[in-house]
Write a protein that holds these residues in place. Structure first.
Motif, mmCIF file in Angstrom:
data_model
loop_
_atom_site.group_PDB
_atom_site.id
_atom_site.type_symbol
_atom_site.label_atom_id
_atom_site.label_comp_id
_atom_site.label_asym_id
_atom_site.label_seq_id
_atom_site.Cartn_x
_atom_site.Cartn_y
_atom_site.Cartn_z
ATOM 1 N N ASN A 9 -19.121 133.713 -24.594
ATOM 2 C CA ASN A 9 -19.567 135.063 -25.091
ATOM 3 C C ASN A 9 -19.973 135.733 -23.637
ATOM 4 O OD1 ASN A 9 -21.474 137.043 -25.794
ATOM 5 N ND2 ASN A 9 -21.972 135.825 -27.510
ATOM 6 N N ASP A 10 -19.907 137.248 -23.611
ATOM 7 C CA ASP A 10 -19.838 137.898 -22.422
ATOM 8 C C ASP A 10 -21.308 137.779 -21.962
ATOM 9 O OD1 ASP A 10 -17.247 138.487 -22.503
ATOM 10 O OD2 ASP A 10 -17.546 140.589 -23.483
ATOM 11 N N ASP A 11 -22.129 137.837 -22.886
ATOM 12 C CA ASP A 11 -23.722 137.568 -22.396
ATOM 13 C C ASP A 11 -24.161 136.082 -22.053
ATOM 14 O OD1 ASP A 11 -23.991 140.114 -23.530
ATOM 15 O OD2 ASP A 11 -24.738 139.655 -25.434
ATOM 16 N N LEU A 12 -23.173 135.126 -22.019
ATOM 17 C CA LEU A 12 -23.674 133.930 -21.671
ATOM 18 C C LEU A 12 -23.169 133.768 -20.099
ATOM 19 C CD1 LEU A 12 -22.919 131.602 -24.737
ATOM 20 C CD2 LEU A 12 -25.147 132.629 -24.086
ATOM 21 N N TRP A 13 -23.929 133.023 -19.398
ATOM 22 C CA TRP A 13 -23.625 132.452 -18.047
ATOM 23 C C TRP A 13 -22.090 131.674 -17.842
ATOM 24 C CZ3 TRP A 13 -28.181 131.633 -14.357
ATOM 25 C CH2 TRP A 13 -28.985 132.617 -14.175
ATOM 26 N N THR A 14 -21.493 131.908 -16.961
ATOM 27 C CA THR A 14 -20.392 131.061 -16.778
ATOM 28 C C THR A 14 -20.569 129.848 -15.964
ATOM 29 O OG1 THR A 14 -19.792 132.211 -14.746
ATOM 30 C CG2 THR A 14 -18.820 133.055 -16.650
ATOM 31 N N ALA A 15 -19.746 128.776 -15.801
ATOM 32 C CA ALA A 15 -19.996 127.516 -14.793
ATOM 33 C C ALA A 15 -20.392 127.967 -13.379
ATOM 34 C CB ALA A 15 -18.913 126.585 -15.053
ATOM 35 N N ASP A 16 -19.730 128.911 -13.002
ATOM 36 C CA ASP A 16 -20.261 129.189 -11.746
ATOM 37 C C ASP A 16 -21.569 129.959 -11.420
ATOM 38 O OD1 ASP A 16 -17.687 128.274 -10.752
ATOM 39 O OD2 ASP A 16 -16.705 130.414 -10.723
ATOM 40 N N GLU A 17 -21.765 130.782 -12.376
ATOM 41 C CA GLU A 17 -23.230 131.408 -12.463
ATOM 42 C C GLU A 17 -24.177 130.144 -12.574
ATOM 43 O OE1 GLU A 17 -22.237 135.838 -14.075
ATOM 44 O OE2 GLU A 17 -22.621 134.289 -15.777
ATOM 45 N N LEU A 18 -23.895 129.079 -13.541
ATOM 46 C CA LEU A 18 -24.741 128.208 -13.428
ATOM 47 C C LEU A 18 -25.239 127.459 -12.152
ATOM 48 C CD1 LEU A 18 -24.028 126.896 -16.963
ATOM 49 C CD2 LEU A 18 -26.071 127.775 -16.525
ATOM 50 N N ASP A 19 -24.065 127.355 -11.330
ATOM 51 C CA ASP A 19 -24.109 126.740 -10.264
ATOM 52 C C ASP A 19 -24.776 127.365 -9.375
ATOM 53 O OD1 ASP A 19 -22.952 124.186 -11.296
ATOM 54 O OD2 ASP A 19 -20.961 124.569 -10.699
ATOM 55 N N ASN A 20 -24.464 128.770 -9.109
ATOM 56 C CA ASN A 20 -24.967 129.477 -8.025
ATOM 57 C C ASN A 20 -26.338 130.335 -8.355
ATOM 58 O OD1 ASN A 20 -22.578 128.746 -6.600
ATOM 59 N ND2 ASN A 20 -21.183 130.500 -7.381
ATOM 60 N N GLU A 21 -26.621 130.583 -9.448
ATOM 61 C CA GLU A 21 -27.725 131.312 -9.752
ATOM 62 C C GLU A 21 -28.680 130.737 -10.503
ATOM 63 O OE1 GLU A 21 -26.505 135.130 -11.489
ATOM 64 O OE2 GLU A 21 -24.427 135.313 -10.336
ATOM 65 N N LEU A 22 -28.543 129.689 -11.004
ATOM 66 C CA LEU A 22 -29.857 128.931 -11.766
ATOM 67 C C LEU A 22 -31.090 128.641 -11.028
ATOM 68 C CD1 LEU A 22 -30.840 127.732 -14.450
ATOM 69 C CD2 LEU A 22 -29.627 125.796 -13.799
ATOM 70 N N ASP A 23 -30.600 128.211 -9.571
ATOM 71 C CA ASP A 23 -31.847 127.828 -8.631
ATOM 72 C C ASP A 23 -32.706 128.968 -8.357
ATOM 73 O OD1 ASP A 23 -31.142 125.209 -8.578
ATOM 74 O OD2 ASP A 23 -30.060 125.509 -6.602
ATOM 75 N N ASP A 24 -32.019 130.269 -8.342
ATOM 76 C CA ASP A 24 -32.716 131.301 -8.062
ATOM 77 C C ASP A 24 -33.599 131.737 -9.378
ATOM 78 O OD1 ASP A 24 -31.572 131.831 -5.542
ATOM 79 O OD2 ASP A 24 -30.141 133.252 -6.045
ATOM 80 N N LEU A 25 -33.134 131.705 -10.459
ATOM 81 C CA LEU A 25 -34.057 131.957 -11.373
ATOM 82 C C LEU A 25 -35.114 131.023 -11.833
ATOM 83 C CD1 LEU A 25 -34.121 133.652 -14.343
ATOM 84 C CD2 LEU A 25 -32.650 131.695 -15.296
ATOM 85 N N LEU A 26 -34.810 129.741 -11.208
ATOM 86 C CA LEU A 26 -36.047 128.807 -11.472
ATOM 87 C C LEU A 26 -36.941 128.994 -10.407
ATOM 88 C CD1 LEU A 26 -34.097 125.340 -12.270
ATOM 89 C CD2 LEU A 26 -35.239 126.617 -13.650
ATOM 90 N N GLN A 27 -36.739 129.659 -9.494
ATOM 91 C CA GLN A 27 -37.821 130.029 -8.377
ATOM 92 C C GLN A 27 -38.530 131.330 -8.663
ATOM 93 O OE1 GLN A 27 -35.775 129.716 -4.616
ATOM 94 N NE2 GLN A 27 -35.237 127.400 -5.144
ATOM 95 N N SER A 28 -38.430 131.904 -9.718
ATOM 96 C CA SER A 28 -38.835 133.222 -10.051
ATOM 97 C C SER A 28 -40.375 133.209 -9.947
ATOM 98 C CB SER A 28 -38.484 133.560 -11.362
ATOM 99 O OG SER A 28 -37.081 134.149 -11.570
ATOM 100 N N ASP A 29 -40.830 134.227 -9.519
ATOM 101 C CA ASP A 29 -42.496 134.281 -9.305
ATOM 102 C C ASP A 29 -43.005 134.567 -10.769
ATOM 103 O OD1 ASP A 29 -45.291 134.814 -8.818
ATOM 104 O OD2 ASP A 29 -44.904 135.552 -7.090
ATOM 105 N N TYR A 30 -43.458 134.058 -11.656
ATOM 106 C CA TYR A 30 -43.701 134.163 -12.974
ATOM 107 C C TYR A 30 -44.985 135.052 -12.819
ATOM 108 C CZ TYR A 30 -39.987 131.353 -14.561
ATOM 109 O OH TYR A 30 -38.711 130.808 -14.688
ATOM 110 N N THR A 31 -45.860 134.775 -11.997
ATOM 111 C CA THR A 31 -47.270 135.745 -11.987
ATOM 112 C C THR A 31 -46.935 137.216 -11.650
ATOM 113 O OG1 THR A 31 -48.469 133.612 -11.261
ATOM 114 C CG2 THR A 31 -49.446 136.026 -10.944
ATOM 115 N N ALA A 32 -46.062 137.267 -10.722
ATOM 116 C CA ALA A 32 -45.400 138.701 -10.430
ATOM 117 C C ALA A 32 -44.831 139.301 -11.586
ATOM 118 C CB ALA A 32 -44.503 138.651 -9.175
ATOM 119 N N LEU A 33 -44.112 138.527 -12.284
ATOM 120 C CA LEU A 33 -43.479 139.176 -13.390
ATOM 121 C C LEU A 33 -44.385 139.605 -14.461
ATOM 122 C CD1 LEU A 33 -40.391 136.816 -13.941
ATOM 123 C CD2 LEU A 33 -40.234 139.114 -13.427
#
Length: 468
Positions: A218-242
């Motif tokens: 699905n175009d809205d879902l992440w690819t395998a490369d995006e999971l490898d490269n971008e998941l760490d950045d997502l997990l480090q999000s500052d939820y208080t700031a959000l």
């Protein structure tokens, strides 16, 4: 009037006519032609041989030094390229860091205005708690994904070893089915077909895996490369700031909201009364418990935000300093007043050389500082920091690089500040050859460097230009 001396076997010379026939043998007239026959010996052969021997030694030295100098020039070109690339990289990093600092500053300003109680109350919102739960779930999935990926790799290694090592003549259908199943799953050719295509005995034939047919994503879902490269950045999000950004977005006035436009319709004379009435009304609502009061004092969250902002600002300033240093370095490398028009002196920046005089060791760190260090213990004295090249010569000329000036050293007892003039000449080594104290606390170093060894051909061209 002048007289000409042929000086056969050496170099001809001109001498004043007043020195002809005065009974004195002129050094420039080695054939003795300035006096009557028999008065002065013809020593041109010996003088010429000594001159040519000395000239050949100087040419040999200059050529050897010129080869070293060429490596200095090559280093300057590489260093310039490195600094240019570093400056470009730092420019991009500074731009990204400036955006990050600005975002942290906005976050710090928001959290500073909130009390700890108010912030904790906001963190109890279902949205914030859901974000935390999603974060935990993603971290758990990531952990399990890595675990299963490593297990899959190990199982693949086991099956590869089984596939290459089993005996096809041994009729074990379970092993055969396992090998065939692995070949189909991994997209590998049958091992018997590979062995039949082998060349000489012992030669390894590289296998190629057939491309795997991936399931449509699905175009809205992440690819395998995006999971490898971008998941760490997502997990480090500052939820208080959000959370705070979300609240600002929700509370932002809409175009049809008249509440926040009320002051636009009031006369200026009424505004102070309106603000006083509004403050009283809000205080009354807080007393009744309709709204939560803002507690005073900076919260720990605000302190943490300020600390993060301070650290990011320091990092930004450090990056800007490195960027300015890199850009300045690019400009200086081939600047005549810094490291020479060809950059031959850049290699020697902060290169330190020493000379032992018996009681002291004299140190010279080129383009930095000269020092006097007692051998038997005691205080080191600064003899001056680099000031300039030869102030009496034109920048870029050969004479310009034959002298360096170091000033503002430690002050002498009842005397001036110590200073050094360095007299440089061509040599195959960077070395101090002598040290003299010409005046009180005024020193002169003589030193050699390959950076001054221009090729003989280039030297001849420079002399021709000067003569023209």
């Amino acid at each position: 009037m002048v007289a000409t001396s042929q000086n056969k076997g050496h170099i001809g010379a001109y001498i004043p006519s007043s020195r002809v026939g005065d009974g004195l043998c002129e050094p420039d007239c080695c054939d003795g032609s300035d006096e009557l026959p028999g008065v002065c010996k013809d020593i041109c052969k010996e003088v010429g041989e000594e001159y040519r021997k000395k000239r050949d030694e100087e040419l040999k030295l200059r050529r050897a030094g010129a080869k070293i100098r060429s490596t200095y020039i090559a280093f300057a070109h590489k260093e310039k390229k490195r600094l240019e690339e570093l400056a470009v990289t730092l420019t991009k990093q500074v731009a990204a860091k400036e955006k990050e600092v600005e975002k942290l500053r906005e976050h710090a300003e928001r959290t500073e205005s909130l009390s700890q109680a108010s912030l904790e109350h906001k963190k109890q919102s279902p949205l914030y708690q859901s974000l935390l739960n999603h974060n935990k779930a993603l971290q758990s999935l990531k952990r399990e994904y890595k675990k299963h990926a490593e297990r899959e790799r190990q199982l693949g290694d086991v099956l590869d070893a089984l596939r290459r090592g089993y005996n096809p003549n041994y009729q074990d259908m379970a092993v055969l089915e396992a090998v065939r199943g692995w070949e189909e799953l991994a997209g590998l050719p049958h091992i018997n077909d590979v062995k039949k295509g082998d060349g000489e005995e012992g030669e390894v034939v590289e296998e190629t895996r057939a491309p795997k047919l991936e399931e449509p994503v699905n175009d809205d879902l992440w690819t395998a490369d995006e999971l490898d490269n971008e998941l760490d950045d997502l997990l480090q999000s500052d939820y208080t700031a959000l959370l705070l950004e979300h609240e600002d977005h929700i509370n932002a006035p809409t175009e049809d909201s008249i509440l926040f436009k009320l002051t636009s319709y009031l006369p200026e004379d009424w505004l102070p009364h309106y603000e006083a009435w509004k403050d009283s009304f809000v205080e009354w609502l807080e007393t009744l418990g309709v709204v939560r009061p803002e507690s005073s004092g900076a919260s720990s969250e605000s302190t943490r935000a300020q600390q993060i902002l301070s650290e990011a600002t320091l990092e930004l300033n450090r990056m800007k300093s490195e960027q300015a240093e890199a850009e300045s370095g690019v400009t200086k490398i081939f600047h005549p007043e810094h490291f020479g028009a060809r950059g031959e002196w850049k290699k020697l920046d902060d290169t330190c050389i020493e000379f032992n005089s018996g009681d002291y060791t004299y140190e010279l760190c080129l383009f930095k500082e000269a020092k006097q260090k007692p051998i038997r213990g005691g205080t080191n004295f600064s003899l001056g920091k680099f000031k300039s090249w030869n102030p009496d010569a034109t920048p870029g000329s050969p004479e310009y690089y034959k002298k360096q000036v170091y000033q503002n050293g430690a002050r002498c007892w009842n005397g001036p500040e110590r200073s050094v003039v360095v007299i440089l000449s061509c040599g195959i080594e960077n070395a101090i050859t002598s040290v003299q104290e010409l005046e009180k606390c005024e020193y002169q170093y003589t030193a050699t460097s390959p950076a001054l060894c221009t090729p003989p051909e280039e030297e001849d061209k420079n002399q021709n230009r000067e003569e023209l």
